[in-house]
Design an enzyme around this catalytic site. Sequence first.
Site, PDB file in Angstrom:
ATOM      1  N   CYS A 135       0.838  -1.201   0.000  1.00  0.00           N
ATOM      2  CA  CYS A 135       0.000   0.000   0.000  1.00  0.00           C
ATOM      3  C   CYS A 135       0.871   1.249   0.000  1.00  0.00           C
ATOM      4  CB  CYS A 135      -0.909  -0.018   1.228  1.00  0.00           C
ATOM      5  SG  CYS A 135      -1.852   1.507   1.406  1.00  0.00           S
ATOM      6  N   CYS A 138      -0.448   4.124   2.200  1.00  0.00           N
ATOM      7  CA  CYS A 138      -0.220   3.933   3.646  1.00  0.00           C
ATOM      8  C   CYS A 138       1.249   4.149   4.018  1.00  0.00           C
ATOM      9  CB  CYS A 138      -0.574   2.508   4.088  1.00  0.00           C
ATOM     10  SG  CYS A 138      -2.044   1.822   3.340  1.00  0.00           S
ATOM     11  N   ASP A 139       2.176   3.668   3.185  1.00  0.00           N
ATOM     12  CA  ASP A 139       3.559   3.531   3.655  1.00  0.00           C
ATOM     13  C   ASP A 139       4.595   4.376   2.925  1.00  0.00           C
ATOM     14  OD1 ASP A 139       2.720   1.699   5.540  1.00  0.00           O
ATOM     15  OD2 ASP A 139       2.922   0.001   4.186  1.00  0.00           O
TER      16      ASP A 139
END
Length: 313
Positions: A135, A138-139
């Site tokens: 992701c 997200c990261d």
Amino acid sequence: MSKIYDVIVLGAGPAGLTAGLYAGRSRLSTLIIEKGQDGGQIAITNEIENYPGQILEGESGPSLIARMTAQAEKFGVERARDSIKSVELEGEVKKLTGTKGEYLAKTVILATGAFPRPIGCRNEGEYVGKGISFCATCDAAFFEELEVYVVGGGDAAVEEAMYLTKFARKVTIIHRRDELRAAKSIQEKAFANPKIDFLWNTVVEEVGGEEVLSKMVVKNTKTGELTTIEADEDDGLFGLFGFIGLLPNTKLFEGMIDMENGYVKTDDNMHTNIPGVYAAGDLRVKSLRQVVTAAADGAIAAMQAEHYIANLK
Ligand code: NAP
């Protein structure tokens, strides 16, 4: 005795939320059950640019989903946060059992979507969250000014690689062939991005490093040659993002619902082999998995549920 809903929708991605919206708007008592955050794949997608009628420049997955959720709730759809562990789908009343309780309905719309396929290299599990991610939204921020590798050659890999260039020093796309699968318009943007490099005809064989990901062995698919890639000494780690397609979330229905390669088989009206049970979105056998096709499936499934319930009376 639990309430018997007209419709229970399992999953709150674009398919499930649209099914909820159509069922709620048809004045069916409707419950959407979701175990995680709303949106499914789309919740972790940075940019959506091909949803028809979309007017916002730089629409993100979460912003589109927030509007879909609000729209479904406007029509009286109830929500439950629960992880369903078993389902009984035969008979007039269907039962879904979760960690928090039991849910009953006359019809069920399965919209559990799909999840990212693992990269498939040795030691992968040890480094998920320690350098390996699925992701970018997200990261990506964890890899500010570091090097990042993206595995895959489809739309997701190339789009997410472009997003990662906003954070990483350099992004290298590792693809098993010498030609991308992604749409031409997406490819053109990637080829024009000076921060993106390509490792063609290459797969990741093994990952390693002390505590965090700092080395990997890649293999040339043409010659079989193995190469070790190590993190820059000053960096101490690099990122590895996997975008090599999806696997359906259908384990719960195995042995009950007809499937093909793990995907649920339906007719054009989203009917599964069980009366009163429909499937919508990425978990279905279909040729195009997009937000627009998931939403369309959800709408069709809800209207079929409405006809089914009308005929019960
Ligand atoms: P995809 O289109 O199925 O592409 C998967 C990519 O991963 C392919 O390039 C494939 O290589 C590669 N691959 C598959 N298995 C592999 C393995 N074991 N090892 C190494 N590489 C492997 O998947 P996706 O990009 O995740 O997209 C999924 C769906 O979402 C697609 O329908 C896509 O169109 C859609 N999507 C659309 C958008 C958009 O329209 N903007 C954005 C994201 C996703 P080969 O090419 O050699 O098969």
